[in-house]
Design a protein around this motif. Structure first.
Motif, short mmCIF file in Angstrom:
data_model
loop_
_atom_site.label_atom_id
_atom_site.label_comp_id
_atom_site.label_asym_id
_atom_site.label_seq_id
_atom_site.Cartn_x
_atom_site.Cartn_y
_atom_site.Cartn_z
N LEU A 1 13.06 12.55 70.70
CA LEU A 1 11.90 12.76 71.56
C LEU A 1 11.10 11.47 71.76
O LEU A 1 10.64 11.17 72.87
N VAL A 2 10.92 10.67 70.67
CA VAL A 2 10.15 9.43 70.80
C VAL A 2 10.87 8.45 71.72
O VAL A 2 10.26 7.83 72.60
N ALA B 1 -1.55 8.78 64.91
CA ALA B 1 -2.53 9.43 65.78
C ALA B 1 -1.94 9.76 67.14
O ALA B 1 -2.27 10.80 67.73
N CYS B 2 -1.08 8.86 67.65
CA CYS B 2 -0.54 9.07 69.01
C CYS B 2 0.73 9.91 69.02
O CYS B 2 0.94 10.71 69.94
N ALA C 1 6.61 15.13 64.01
CA ALA C 1 6.67 16.34 63.19
C ALA C 1 7.57 17.39 63.84
O ALA C 1 8.26 18.14 63.14
N ARG C 2 7.58 17.44 65.17
CA ARG C 2 8.43 18.42 65.88
C ARG C 2 9.92 18.05 65.74
O ARG C 2 10.78 18.94 65.73
N ASP C 3 10.19 16.77 65.65
CA ASP C 3 11.59 16.31 65.58
C ASP C 3 11.75 15.34 64.40
O ASP C 3 12.03 14.15 64.58
N PRO C 4 11.54 15.83 63.13
CA PRO C 4 11.53 14.91 61.98
C PRO C 4 12.86 14.20 61.76
O PRO C 4 12.90 13.07 61.31
N ALA C 5 13.97 14.86 62.05
CA ALA C 5 15.27 14.22 61.82
C ALA C 5 15.69 13.35 62.99
O ALA C 5 16.67 12.62 62.91
#
Length: 739
Positions: A675-676, A659-660, A666-670
């Motif tokens: 980003l996280v 949710a957060c 999804a923008r940076d799946p690999a």
């Protein structure tokens, strides 16, 4: 109300009769009777006898209405059984009538014994109005006093028997005439075991018979002339198994191969109970040492061990006596006789010196390493002690051969056990369920010799020696006595370990219990484990399929650890680097492919309990699950997880992250843009790009670029409420994914 007189009885200087008199006086004073008596009940034999009086002459059968499952004082019946007890207590003129005889029964905890305090009066009376709590207090004080006195008496009796055993061994070794030696052996056996009859039967190797060689306490010549085929009678059982055997009722014991001649002789002597122990000379069975009694009697383990010790010394003493007779007959060969006597004397002196050295080592608490060092010094060969699984426990010296060094370093591994020589050795060690002194099982190689270590029928381990030259006969007694010393030390270590484990479990049960913790008890148990609680300790809960308690206990920062339910609980001393230390230890101590998790609580806050810390840790462990890599979580930094996910639901945690952070993932799946991790570092640095870039080891412009992408995806990430939500989500994301 506690009796001051009973509380100050000097047990060490008080005889059983004097102790019974103290209880008599206090019972009569408390309950107002004319007299009182103390009786002990043996439910196994259905007898009751006055404490402090000879059981053989004063014991009487238990009355039919006797029972101990009654709380408090009750009036005894006027049956014949109680009449006999009353007469034995208060004299034959005592008349058993209603109201004159009262009984206060009691039981000994964890013992097959019970007893009564008997109150008597010359006329009917009612015991004084004694409150129930005073009666209970008197009963408990009586039980405690008797139990302590019985244990002290038993300990002294065992010590006297050991001293007498050593003295007897010296007496037997000092005589060289066979008849004198045999009479000495039998006399001391009867004395030490309080048996009226003793005898020795020796094997006649010429025709496989066993015959009566010497006896004491018998009345009929038929008994003293017994001779029977080896395998019959109680001696047959001893000869077959080379171990001690006893019967409480010989004539009715179906385990024994009965012989009519033997049964008739036993019946004439009125013998009921018999105990026999094997005698050996240089590993060869030569006869049986017996003690017998005309009453049904159960021989205790201590008594069996005592007779075995006498039989062991008897074999050596008989051998010495036989050698002396042979040497006396060959006086014309003076040189040869002198060499034999000198060799035997050296054997005895060497064995005696070895026994003294080993005893001193045990008394000095030098343990198994000390025993190995003594054996290595005495027989001039590297010595190794292995446990029952053939793993190394202690050693002294170093073997020369490659296979010897491998056993020395690793014990007998499964790979080594495949070698034929070692396989034969392990077969020899496992062939007996009880040691057979004085023999040394021969291995399939001249590179080593082994001796099994037993305690009764339990195989505890083995002693391996790696001699450069073959061992001679003078080394055998050393190894035999070393095996006994190793068994004693192993049993002592086991007892200490089990006591420590019980104390650890009790301590954990107390501090994690739902009820109010008794802090004085906790502090006392902690002191017995070697530390004091300061309130700054941290609780560590480990979820692991491997037992890492030994590794934790060896760490200097771990006060103690133990298994608790499905986890391992440890109490850690305050330390600044506990997370990496615990993580490194779990990684090193766990089996390959296992992923242990650990949660370390924060130091206890005022009002917080160990139980609360355990619950928080358990919630986080449930959240971690089992499929992740090994993790160590510090609740000082992740306490919010236990509050948010109270039931440890991983699915709830995943939904929260989705949710957060779902749009960011999804923008940076690999994970190419991290980003996280960038979001986590930015929030952790207080919304400052430069410290975040330093933490991520990237250029600050890269951080600005990623923050732009994150703002497009998430919106304003500097909003305080939004930022807290995202920071917790990043923490949960790291826990689920693994740092």
């Amino acid at each position: 109300m506690t009796s001051a007189r009973m509380a100050t009885v000097p047990l060490g200087d008080t005889t059983p009769y004097q102790l019974a008199q103290v209880v008599h006086d206090e019972a009569a004073r408390l309950f107002g009777s004319d007299d009182a008596a103390l009786w002990i009940h043996d439910p196994v034999r259905s007898l009751i006898h006055p404490y402090g009086q000879p059981e053989e002459t004063h014991a009487v059968p238990v009355p039919l209405d006797f029972r101990v499952d009654v709380d408090g004082l009750r009036e005894a019946s006027t049956s014949e059984g109680w009449g006999r007890i009353a007469a034995a207590s208060f004299g034959s003129e005592f008349v058993t009538a209603p109201g004159r005889l009262w009984v206060l029964p009691f039981e000994f905890p964890e013992k097959l014994l019970a007893g009564i305090v008997l109150l008597g009066a010359r006329r009917a009376f009612e015991p004084r109005n004694v409150p129930p709590e005073d009666t209970l207090s008197f009963t408990r004080q009586t039980v405690s006093l008797l139990a302590n006195h019985l244990e002290l008496t038993a300990a002294r009796r065992n010590q006297d028997r050991l001293n007498a055993l050593y003295k007897t061994a010296g007496e037997m070794s000092s005589h060289l005439d066979v008849d004198v030696v045999l009479r000495t052996i039998i006399g001391n056996a009867c004395k030490l075991l309080s048996a009226p009859i003793g005898y020795i039967m020796l094997v006649d190797p010429a025709d496989s018979h066993i015959f009566m060689r010497a006896a004491e306490g018998t009345q009929h010549p038929e008994f003293q002339r017994l001779r029977l085929q080896l395998g019959a009678g109680l001696g047959g059982v001893v000869a077959q198994h080379h171990s001690s055997f006893f019967t409480e009722d010989y004539l009715n014991d179906k385990r024994i191969n009965h012989h009519p001649v033997v049964d008739n002789a036993v019946r004439q002597e009125g013998i009921r109970s018999i105990l026999g122990s094997p005698m050996s000379m240089r590993g060869e069975f030569v006869g049986v040492l017996y003690v017998a009694d005309q009453r049904v009697r159960h021989f205790s383990d201590d008594e069996i061990a005592l007779l075995e010790g006498l039989a062991l010394h008897a074999g050596l003493s008989i051998e010495n006596a036989r050698l002396y007779e042979r040497d006396t007959a060959a006086l014309r060969e003076l040189r040869k006789s002198s060499e034999i006597i000198r060799a035997q004397n050296d054997l005895l002196m060497k064995a005696d010196a070895a026994q003294k050295r080993l005893s001193a080592t045990l008394l000095a608490s030098e343990g198994l390493p000390g025993i190995a060092a003594v054996v290595q010094e005495l027989i001039h060969a590297p010595t190794l002690i292995l446990d029952s699984h053939h793993q190394r426990l202690a050693g002294s010296g170093e073997p020369r051969s490659d296979i010897g060094r491998t056993i020395w370093e690793r014990g007998v591994t499964p790979k080594l056990a495949g070698f034929s020589q070692i396989r034969r050795t392990l077969t020899d060690l496992g062939r007996t369920t009880r040691p057979e002194p004085p023999s040394i099982p021969k291995a399939g190689s001249n590179e080593w010799q082994t001796v099994p270590v037993h305690a009764g029928h339990e195989f505890l381990g083995s002693i391996w020696v790696f001699p450069n030259e073959p061992l001679d006969e003078t080394d055998q007694p050393i190894l035999e006595r070393a095996a006994i010393s190793v068994a004693l030390e192993m049993l002592r270590e086991r007892s200490v370990f089990e006591a420590g484990q019980r104390l650890r479990r009790n301590l954990v049960d107390e501090i994690l219990s739902e009820s109010t913790t008794d802090q004085s008890v906790v502090n006392r148990w902690a002191g017995q484990l070697g530390f004091q609680l300061s309130g700054k300790e941290r609780l560590c809960v480990v979820k692991s399929s491997s037992d890492v308690t030994h590794a934790l206990d060896a760490a200097p920062w771990c006060l103690f650890s133990t298994k608790y339910r499905d986890n391992i609980v440890a109490l850690l001393a305050p330390d600044a680097d506990l997370v990496p230390k615990v993580g490194g230890l779990l990684h090193a101590a766990s089996a390959p492919g296992r992923s242990p998790h650990a949660v370390i609580s924060s130091p206890l806050a005022p009002g917080q309990t160990y139980r609360m810390a355990y619950r928080l840790s358990q919630r986080v462990l449930d959240l971690l699950g089992s499929e992740n890599q090994a993790r160590v979580i510090d609740l000082d930094r992740a306490r919010v997880l236990a509050l948010l996910f109270r039931e440890g639901d991983r699915e709830t945690a995943r939904h929260y992250v989705e949710a957060c952070l779902g749009a960011v993932i999804a923008r940076d799946p690999a994970g190419d843009l991290d980003l996280v991790m960038t979001l986590d570092a930015y929030l952790a640095s207080g919304h400052r790009p430069t410290p975040a870039a330093k933490a991520l080891h990237v250029h600050v412009n890269t951080v600005y670029y990623r923050l732009t992408l994150l703002t497009e995806i998430l919106g304003d990430i500097r909003d305080p409420v939004r930022a807290l939500d995202l920071q917790v989500a990043c923490l949960v994301y790291r826990l689920l994914k693994g740092d």
